[in-house]
Enzyme design. Sequence first.
Site, PDB file in Angstrom:
ATOM      1  N   TYR A  10      17.659  -9.389  62.091  1.00 44.52           N
ATOM      2  CA  TYR A  10      18.272  -8.357  61.259  1.00 44.52           C
ATOM      3  C   TYR A  10      19.565  -8.559  60.920  1.00 44.52           C
ATOM      4  O   TYR A  10      20.003  -8.174  59.825  1.00 44.52           O
ATOM      5  CB  TYR A  10      18.242  -7.029  62.238  1.00 44.52           C
ATOM      6  CG  TYR A  10      16.575  -6.957  62.586  1.00 44.52           C
ATOM      7  CD1 TYR A  10      15.648  -6.579  61.665  1.00 44.52           C
ATOM      8  CD2 TYR A  10      16.454  -7.382  63.990  1.00 44.52           C
ATOM      9  CE1 TYR A  10      14.372  -6.271  62.380  1.00 44.52           C
ATOM     10  CE2 TYR A  10      14.902  -7.089  64.695  1.00 44.52           C
ATOM     11  CZ  TYR A  10      13.986  -6.467  63.463  1.00 44.52           C
ATOM     12  OH  TYR A  10      12.698  -6.465  64.109  1.00 44.52           O
ATOM     13  N   HIS A  28      11.062  -1.230  53.366  1.00 42.32           N
ATOM     14  CA  HIS A  28      11.202  -2.383  54.062  1.00 42.32           C
ATOM     15  C   HIS A  28       9.792  -2.845  54.608  1.00 42.32           C
ATOM     16  O   HIS A  28       9.656  -4.212  54.545  1.00 42.32           O
ATOM     17  CB  HIS A  28      12.009  -1.829  55.394  1.00 42.32           C
ATOM     18  CG  HIS A  28      12.518  -2.938  56.202  1.00 42.32           C
ATOM     19  ND1 HIS A  28      13.669  -3.713  56.204  1.00 42.32           N
ATOM     20  CD2 HIS A  28      11.608  -3.437  57.346  1.00 42.32           C
ATOM     21  CE1 HIS A  28      13.417  -4.650  57.411  1.00 42.32           C
ATOM     22  NE2 HIS A  28      12.317  -4.384  57.924  1.00 42.32           N
ATOM     23  N   GLU A  29       8.816  -2.100  55.163  1.00 39.93           N
ATOM     24  CA  GLU A  29       7.919  -2.406  55.818  1.00 39.93           C
ATOM     25  C   GLU A  29       6.944  -3.358  54.597  1.00 39.93           C
ATOM     26  O   GLU A  29       6.307  -4.267  54.812  1.00 39.93           O
ATOM     27  CB  GLU A  29       7.098  -1.424  56.227  1.00 39.93           C
ATOM     28  CG  GLU A  29       7.830  -0.842  57.876  1.00 39.93           C
ATOM     29  CD  GLU A  29       8.291  -1.784  58.534  1.00 39.93           C
ATOM     30  OE1 GLU A  29       7.499  -3.177  58.484  1.00 39.93           O
ATOM     31  OE2 GLU A  29       9.170  -1.701  59.194  1.00 39.93           O
ATOM     32  N   HIS A  89       7.157   2.772  66.828  1.00 34.35           N
ATOM     33  CA  HIS A  89       7.914   1.835  66.069  1.00 34.35           C
ATOM     34  C   HIS A  89       7.475   1.336  64.817  1.00 34.35           C
ATOM     35  O   HIS A  89       6.304   0.480  64.734  1.00 34.35           O
ATOM     36  CB  HIS A  89       8.359   0.582  67.081  1.00 34.35           C
ATOM     37  CG  HIS A  89       9.596  -0.081  66.773  1.00 34.35           C
ATOM     38  ND1 HIS A  89      10.802   0.070  67.052  1.00 34.35           N
ATOM     39  CD2 HIS A  89       9.282  -1.369  66.002  1.00 34.35           C
ATOM     40  CE1 HIS A  89      11.532  -1.030  66.580  1.00 34.35           C
ATOM     41  NE2 HIS A  89      10.712  -1.649  65.751  1.00 34.35           N
ATOM     42  N   ALA A  90       8.119   1.474  63.806  1.00 33.24           N
ATOM     43  CA  ALA A  90       7.633   0.888  62.392  1.00 33.24           C
ATOM     44  C   ALA A  90       7.363  -0.592  62.538  1.00 33.24           C
ATOM     45  O   ALA A  90       8.197  -1.448  62.803  1.00 33.24           O
ATOM     46  CB  ALA A  90       8.766   1.435  61.307  1.00 33.24           C
ATOM     47  N   HIS A 141      13.361  -3.658  70.834  1.00 30.22           N
ATOM     48  CA  HIS A 141      13.101  -4.990  70.569  1.00 30.22           C
ATOM     49  C   HIS A 141      13.421  -5.720  71.748  1.00 30.22           C
ATOM     50  O   HIS A 141      13.068  -6.734  72.030  1.00 30.22           O
ATOM     51  CB  HIS A 141      14.237  -5.491  69.614  1.00 30.22           C
ATOM     52  CG  HIS A 141      13.903  -4.885  68.399  1.00 30.22           C
ATOM     53  ND1 HIS A 141      14.461  -3.482  67.917  1.00 30.22           N
ATOM     54  CD2 HIS A 141      13.375  -5.203  67.102  1.00 30.22           C
ATOM     55  CE1 HIS A 141      13.920  -3.269  66.759  1.00 30.22           C
ATOM     56  NE2 HIS A 141      13.258  -4.354  66.132  1.00 30.22           N
ATOM     57  N   HIS A 154       7.534  -6.701  53.930  1.00 31.04           N
ATOM     58  CA  HIS A 154       6.604  -7.649  54.773  1.00 31.04           C
ATOM     59  C   HIS A 154       5.498  -8.079  54.343  1.00 31.04           C
ATOM     60  O   HIS A 154       4.816  -9.075  54.206  1.00 31.04           O
ATOM     61  CB  HIS A 154       6.640  -7.162  56.270  1.00 31.04           C
ATOM     62  CG  HIS A 154       8.229  -7.063  57.034  1.00 31.04           C
ATOM     63  ND1 HIS A 154       8.767  -8.063  56.981  1.00 31.04           N
ATOM     64  CD2 HIS A 154       8.498  -6.013  57.788  1.00 31.04           C
ATOM     65  CE1 HIS A 154       9.766  -7.816  57.896  1.00 31.04           C
ATOM     66  NE2 HIS A 154       9.793  -6.421  58.103  1.00 31.04           N
ATOM     67  N   GLU A 199      12.972 -10.168  57.014  1.00 27.31           N
ATOM     68  CA  GLU A 199      13.443  -8.831  57.097  1.00 27.31           C
ATOM     69  C   GLU A 199      14.393  -8.209  55.909  1.00 27.31           C
ATOM     70  O   GLU A 199      14.516  -7.051  55.666  1.00 27.31           O
ATOM     71  CB  GLU A 199      14.608  -8.796  58.309  1.00 27.31           C
ATOM     72  CG  GLU A 199      13.918  -8.899  59.754  1.00 27.31           C
ATOM     73  CD  GLU A 199      12.844  -7.811  60.115  1.00 27.31           C
ATOM     74  OE1 GLU A 199      12.829  -6.685  59.520  1.00 27.31           O
ATOM     75  OE2 GLU A 199      11.860  -8.412  60.774  1.00 27.31           O
TER      76      GLU A 199
END
Length: 618
Positions: free
Chosen positions: A527, A387-388, A357-358, A517, A391, A415
């Site tokens: 999200y 996306h990551e 899971h990323a 999740h 963060h 997010e």
Amino acid sequence: MNRFAVSSLALACALSVAGCAASNATAAAPQAAAPAPAQAMTPAAADAFVKSAEDRLYAHNLTAARVDWVNATYITTDTDALSAEYAERGTKLRVELALEAAKYAEVPGLSADTARKLDIMRQGITLPAPTREGAAGELAQLSTSMASAYGRGRGTLNGKPISGSDIEAAMGTNRNPKELLEMWTSWHDNVGAPMRGDYAKAVTIANEGSKELGFTDVGAMWRSGYDMPADEFAAETDKLWKEVEPLYIALHTYMRTKLNEEYGTAVQPATGPINSHLLGNMWAQGWSGIYDIAAPAGVGDVGYDVGDLLKAQNYDANRMTKSGEQFFSSLGFAPLPETFWERSLFTKPADREVQCHASAWNLDDKDDLRIKMCIQVNADDFITIHHELGHNYYQRAYKAQPLLYRDGANDGFHEAIGDMVALAITPDYLVQIGLLPKNRVPSADKDIGLLLRQAMDKVAFLPFGLMVDRWRWGVYSGEIAPGAYQKGWDDLRLRYQGVKPPVARDESKFDPGAKYHIPGNVPYTRYFLAHILQFQFYEAACKQAGWTGPLHRCSFAGNEEVGTRFNAMLEMGRSKPWPDALEAFTGEREMSGRALVEYFAPLKAWLDEQNKGKPTGW
């Protein structure tokens, strides 16, 4: 991996029973501390308590974060035990600090800064354990066990075991309805159902803990963390959903017709809900995997697929990640540290179990930035990387803030950052980085295809992003009883998404547990908010860049002025209420679906034409 299957902070936060008040991971064993005497309950004493709390949390951060990193990247019985131990210690520390913070919050004359930090401590626990002996340990064991069981989970394809990352990819490429049904059913039965009892136990313990902190239940505690009363926040999400719901219904109607044409009425009827296994994603939360089914003749052929472009140029996981870094660098952000490249997990090891899971991590709350992914060379993972990294750049931007402010303005901000950047991966940007030949840039008459493909991720996700926590809020409040977990899940999916399971489900099942999740105890409304906020951020960046064309064609890559203004918002962290942070970059103080609706306005008009005479809704 699907781009939305990500945590907003380090996975350490997700695995920690107590969660994270900031971007730090769970804390380790607290020092014994006697309650403050009554005469010490002064503003000065409150300031001193906050300083001590931040010091204690920071002092224990690194070891706990490393424990969680090792557990997530090397799942064994021993690393499970270590992670559970540190989760228990972290829970005890955070509950202790939260209870003490609640006392100091009543002191007259507090500074605004101290009052805000006290609220963050009280509200920032994801799963609070009660103070009774043994409760924190039991909750930690349950949470670690469920998260690791998910990481080890397997479905089947043609009777053979298939891992979580591989089955997710296969759901987007397989067009055999029998094989899709097998994968969907086996994953939900094998992964979700066995953890039903543990999940119910964890709910009971966490609710007991939330009551000690002054909340009616865990869901109310989660909703209280948005700079507004909990009930007002629920109403705010309802308002946002109503703004975008017509667009989703139009997309749903169109997709149902296309699936009926592809598979026939026996597999997908022309009316009613859509069978969830046909939508190209295990949870029907993103539909771009079946764009080939949805693409209209002519305008639907946009002339390229990002995954094919990557493979044609021999991209691997490292080069894909470097491309993501390149976008942020073009905005003026400093390169990622060398340790990022040395310590991240980019691909699935062949010799051990890992959490594929990323997720994005900052292990020392400074510069030890990492991502953890099992990257595959495809379009989804190319977007997920951006996306990551969003963060990571956010984590680094607010590292100078006090510990309790090292977080997003709200969790939806965290997010939205990388996804806002991903919106700017337009055909022209792909030309800039050498992935797409200029003569293959789709002409304006292909815009419907471009927008449809984007909507099959961004718009399709919206109701799922809303209903996951609607289910948990109901579970925590008791509105959804333990004997109706599955029914509650199916009812909400039907209500919001208009989808249904492809086979009958009874209360021996637990389909929520088949979504990371839920066993990972990661709040999910973030999200939904991110899918609203990313379009607000994107529209603001395009205006700052002087863009005058169609919004969906805008790329602000290379504009350092946008980067400077963007970083100014990121550096604020959680130091101010989220409307202040939103205003700093967009000039607006309210979250709104207006920018999203404007972005997809040409598609909505086109969908309405295609759907004429067809039944809408389900």
